[in-house]
Design an enzyme around this catalytic site. Structure first.
Site, PDB file in Angstrom:
ATOM      1  N   CYS A  50      30.130  -9.360 -12.480  1.00  0.00           N
ATOM      2  CA  CYS A  50      31.817  -9.084 -11.694  1.00  0.00           C
ATOM      3  C   CYS A  50      32.209  -8.886 -10.633  1.00  0.00           C
ATOM      4  O   CYS A  50      33.279  -8.772  -9.975  1.00  0.00           O
ATOM      5  CB  CYS A  50      31.662  -7.463 -12.485  1.00  0.00           C
ATOM      6  SG  CYS A  50      31.318  -7.878 -14.293  1.00  0.00           S
TER       7      CYS A  50
HETATM    8  C1  BEZ Z   1      26.878  -8.870 -14.110  1.00  0.00           C
HETATM    9  O1  BEZ Z   1      28.316  -8.339 -13.954  1.00  0.00           O
HETATM   10  O2  BEZ Z   1      26.079  -9.541 -13.406  1.00  0.00           O
HETATM   11  C2  BEZ Z   1      26.555  -7.554 -15.253  1.00  0.00           C
HETATM   12  C3  BEZ Z   1      26.862  -6.692 -16.008  1.00  0.00           C
HETATM   13  C4  BEZ Z   1      27.108  -6.706 -16.970  1.00  0.00           C
HETATM   14  C5  BEZ Z   1      24.684  -5.817 -16.883  1.00  0.00           C
HETATM   15  C6  BEZ Z   1      24.013  -6.275 -15.578  1.00  0.00           C
HETATM   16  C7  BEZ Z   1      24.556  -7.178 -15.359  1.00  0.00           C
END
Ligand code: BEZ
Length: 179
Positions: A55
């Site tokens: 994200c």
């Molecule tokens: C990520 O955006 O990489 C992510 C999202 C949720 C949990 C772990 C990583």
């Protein structure tokens, strides 16, 4: 989801207000989902958590960089929502130097639950969070829907592809060509 209205909820945001004084001049401001969606054509994208790697490295910065392209295709605003409180969302926005994308704190998960997108992420110690999805929302009605595959609780992967800004731009461009 196509053709459905987004839920009407109240988001608890924190806004800067110098009249508060002191070292942390912020106050609560309730914002209705109607304020975000009424009379506008927007892109809404939702993700599992502020500050998480995908994200923070791709999804949010790419939407931010591509805002001009979205605007040229008739999008008035781009909203990023997450089941995180207003303090976390504000800190994330500041760390990302956001100027275009607006962050919406869905701290209690009410909007996400009513969208049918709330999932357990207890396997990561996250509690209830949002499945990753995006939508084009026109005056509060879902016009286009982009949901990552495999909606499930405690998913051991975190798919990211169909809800990327690049995919949504492709869809908006082909809609324009077809029109
Ligand atoms: C990520 O955006 O990489 C992510 C999202 C949720 C949990 C772990 C990583």
């Amino acid at each position: 989801m196509l053709g459905r209205k987004v839920p009407v909820v109240t988001f608890r945001t924190r806004v800067r207000d110098e009249s508060v004084g002191g070292p942390n001049p912020f106050r609560w401001q309730d914002v209705s989902s109607n304020d975000y969606f009424a009379g506008k054509r927007v892109v809404l994208f939702s993700l599992p958590g502020a500050f998480t790697p995908t994200c923070s490295t791709y999804q949010l910065p790419d939407f931010e960089k591509l805002t001009t392209e979205f605007r040229a295709l008739g999008i008035d605003e781009i909203y990023c929502i997450s089941v995180n409180d207003a303090f976390v969302m504000n800190a994330w926005g500041k760390s990302q130097g956001l100027e275009n994308v607006k962050l919406i704190p869905d701290g209690s998960g009410e909007f996400t639950r009513k969208m049918g997108m709330l999932v357990a992420k207890d396997n990561l110690g996250f509690g209830m969070r949002s499945w990753r999805y995006a939508a084009v929302v026109n005056n509060g009605t879902v016009e286009q829907w982009f949901e990552e595959e495999g909606y499930s609780d405690n998913c051991d992967s975190d798919p990211y592809g169909v809800s990327s800004p690049q995919k949504i731009l492709e869809a908006l461009k082909s809609q324009k060509i077809a029109a």
